[in-house]
Scaffold this active site. Structure first.
Site, PDB file in Angstrom:
ATOM      1  N   ARG A  60       1.056  -1.385  -0.091  1.00 34.23           N
ATOM      2  CA  ARG A  60       0.134   0.089   0.058  1.00 34.23           C
ATOM      3  C   ARG A  60       0.571   1.942  -0.078  1.00 34.23           C
ATOM      4  O   ARG A  60       0.051   2.231   0.119  1.00 34.23           O
ATOM      5  CB  ARG A  60      -1.385   0.038   0.984  1.00 34.23           C
ATOM      6  CG  ARG A  60      -1.773  -1.573   1.170  1.00 34.23           C
ATOM      7  CD  ARG A  60      -3.039  -1.342  -0.151  1.00 34.23           C
ATOM      8  NE  ARG A  60      -3.370  -2.164   0.091  1.00 34.23           N
ATOM      9  CZ  ARG A  60      -4.347  -3.649  -0.732  1.00 34.23           C
ATOM     10  NH1 ARG A  60      -3.725  -2.591  -2.045  1.00 34.23           N
ATOM     11  NH2 ARG A  60      -5.506  -3.812  -0.492  1.00 34.23           N
ATOM     12  N   ASP A 265      -1.097 -13.036  -1.560  1.00 38.79           N
ATOM     13  CA  ASP A 265      -3.008 -11.371  -1.587  1.00 38.79           C
ATOM     14  C   ASP A 265      -2.707 -10.895  -0.538  1.00 38.79           C
ATOM     15  O   ASP A 265      -3.833 -10.421  -0.700  1.00 38.79           O
ATOM     16  CB  ASP A 265      -3.770 -12.418  -3.091  1.00 38.79           C
ATOM     17  CG  ASP A 265      -4.442 -11.201  -3.568  1.00 38.79           C
ATOM     18  OD1 ASP A 265      -3.525 -10.122  -3.718  1.00 38.79           O
ATOM     19  OD2 ASP A 265      -5.336 -11.613  -3.885  1.00 38.79           O
TER      20      ASP A 265
HETATM   21  O1  DOR Z   1      -8.970  -9.128  -3.582  1.00 40.59           O
HETATM   22  C1  DOR Z   1      -8.035  -8.091  -3.913  1.00 40.59           C
HETATM   23  N1  DOR Z   1      -7.718  -6.871  -3.199  1.00 40.59           N
HETATM   24  N2  DOR Z   1      -7.625  -8.462  -4.998  1.00 40.59           N
HETATM   25  C2  DOR Z   1      -7.362  -7.768  -5.851  1.00 40.59           C
HETATM   26  O2  DOR Z   1      -7.048  -8.162  -7.001  1.00 40.59           O
HETATM   27  C3  DOR Z   1      -6.976  -6.639  -4.753  1.00 40.59           C
HETATM   28  C4  DOR Z   1      -6.803  -6.521  -4.304  1.00 40.59           C
HETATM   29  C5  DOR Z   1      -6.172  -5.432  -3.372  1.00 40.59           C
HETATM   30  O3  DOR Z   1      -5.494  -4.218  -3.655  1.00 40.59           O
HETATM   31  O4  DOR Z   1      -7.198  -5.253  -2.524  1.00 40.59           O
HETATM   32 ZN    ZN Z   2      -5.159  -9.531  -7.675  1.00 33.26          ZN
END
Ligand code: DOR
Ligand code: ZN
Length: 380
Positions: A60, A265
């Site tokens: 972030r 992720d």
């Molecule tokens: O759930 C998700 N969150 N999928 C994504 O592809 C992006 C990610 C995010 O950046 O929050």
């Molecule tokens: Zn993604």
């Protein structure tokens, strides 16, 4: 440093050992000598594995530091057993030039927590124009528009051609998943490229990838922990939770080797943003115990998990770690593999606690995370 009487587990198998680390490198696996003067870690009853490498997370920075910043994200990662993370580019502004990539790399070096591969966007501001691949490759060889789909076929075609010519890697967020994976693999039949498919979640996607791999097409793919942990959970994440049939297909695909990588992720969001519909799960601190619980229940080995969390990502990123052998960097994690406990989001170091599995049983506790011979996290 010496780690004594420990069970060593990596992609190559499981064996007892006494690990010696000198200047950040593993120099012996079966030391029997006198050990005064050294920092000694008693490992009996525990397992030592290569630390984990996350090919896909969100830190972030810049722009969304209220969700996570590099420091909180990396401390969380170390708590989760990671010493190297790859951070996606869907920040504010989007990381789409060499200055922004370098800025994060410099900051990460200063912090001295995890190693960082800052991923750069594939296209400027996730639009139609490509980023300056050649220049940016001085800093990173990984490009992705994760968070959004690459909608135009032609954009992906030329990007794949460049990836082969210049030797960089594309991580592809496919949405809608089945159609986009089909398209990307269809392109690869004509135009070889370095393609990795992010967070595979559907049965049908697995079928398409398996078929492509059987036909000799070179492609890799990853899963995220939540998609094999549980199905049909009412919690917003992209891709969404699948049906039980999808979850089972992912587990079978791990067994048969269709899935290469276990990523996270890790997608931290504030409570306010979640309430407004932001997709994602904060999970880098609990990815290993989430995975290990499911692996355990399905007769998948810890060696296999080590291959998918450490060995293969190290190979993809060309790192001298990911396995426990003389000459490798001493990037290690000490684990109590037997411990079962309830996930507690209130213990998260991450700024964001968005994880729907609070209070659920997970398995395997990270006791210590070591990067190049230095203890970066200690919970003994
Ligand atoms: O759930 C998700 N969150 N999928 C994504 O592809 C992006 C990610 C995010 O950046 O929050
Ligand atoms: Zn993604």
């Amino acid at each position: 440093m010496i780690i004594k009487n420990v069970e060593i587990v990596d992609v190559h198998g499981s064996r007892p050992g006494n690990i010696v680390i000198q200047e950040g490198v593993i120099t012996d696996l079966d030391y029997q000598g006198d050990d005064y003067n050294e920092e000694i870690i008693e490992g009996s009853g525990y397992t030592i594995m290569p630390s984990f490498i996350d090919l896909h997370c969100h830190l972030r920075e810049p722009g969304y530091e209220y969700k996570e910043d590099m420091e909180s994200g990396m401390k969380a990662a170390l708590r989760g057993g990671y010493t190297h993370v790859c951070a996606m580019a869907n920040t504010k502004p989007v990381i789409d030039n060499i200055e922004l990539v370098k800025k994060n790399h410099d900051k990460s070096k200063k912090l001295g927590l995890c190693d960082l591969t800052q991923i750069c966007a594939l296209t400027k501001n996730f639009g139609k124009e490509y980023v300056e691949f050649k220049e940016i490759m001085q800093e990173t060889k990984v490009f992705s528009n994760d968070g959004v789909n690459v909608n135009e076929r032609e954009t992906m075609e030329r990007a794949l051609a460049y990836s082969k010519a210049l030797d960089f890697l594309i991580l592809s967020h496919c949405e809608p998943e089945v159609e986009t994976v089909r398209r990307d693999l269809d392109i690869l039949k004509e135009i070889p490229g370095n393609l990795h498919i992010c967070h595979v979640s559907e049965h049908e996607t697995i079928n398409i990838i398996r078929l492509a791999k059987d036909q000799g097409i070179e492609v890799t793919c990853e899963i995220a922990p939540h998609h094999i942990f549980e199905s049909e959970v009412d919690y917003k994440v992209n891709p969404p939770f699948g049906r039980e049939q999808d979850r089972k297909a992912l587990i079978r695909a791990i067994k048969e080797g269709t899935i290469d990588i276990c990523a996270t992720d890790h997608a931290p969001h504030s409570k306010e943003d979640k309430d407004q519909g932001a997709p994602g799960i904060s999970n880098i601190e609990v990815a290993f115990p989430m995975y290990w619980k499911v692996f355990n229940e399905n007769n998948l080995s810890l060696e296999k998990l080590s291959e998918m969390m450490s060995y293969k990502p190290a190979k993809m990123l060309d790192l001298n770690c990911g396995e426990i052998a003389v000459g490798k960097e001493a990037n290690l994690v000490l684990v109590n593999t037997e411990k079962e406990y309830l996930m507690d989001i209130n213990k998260f170091i991450s700024k964001s606690k968005n994880n729907p599995f609070h209070g659920t049983i997970i398995k395997g506790e990270i006791l210590m995370t070591i990067k190049r011979g230095v203890i970066k996290y200690d919970n003994r």
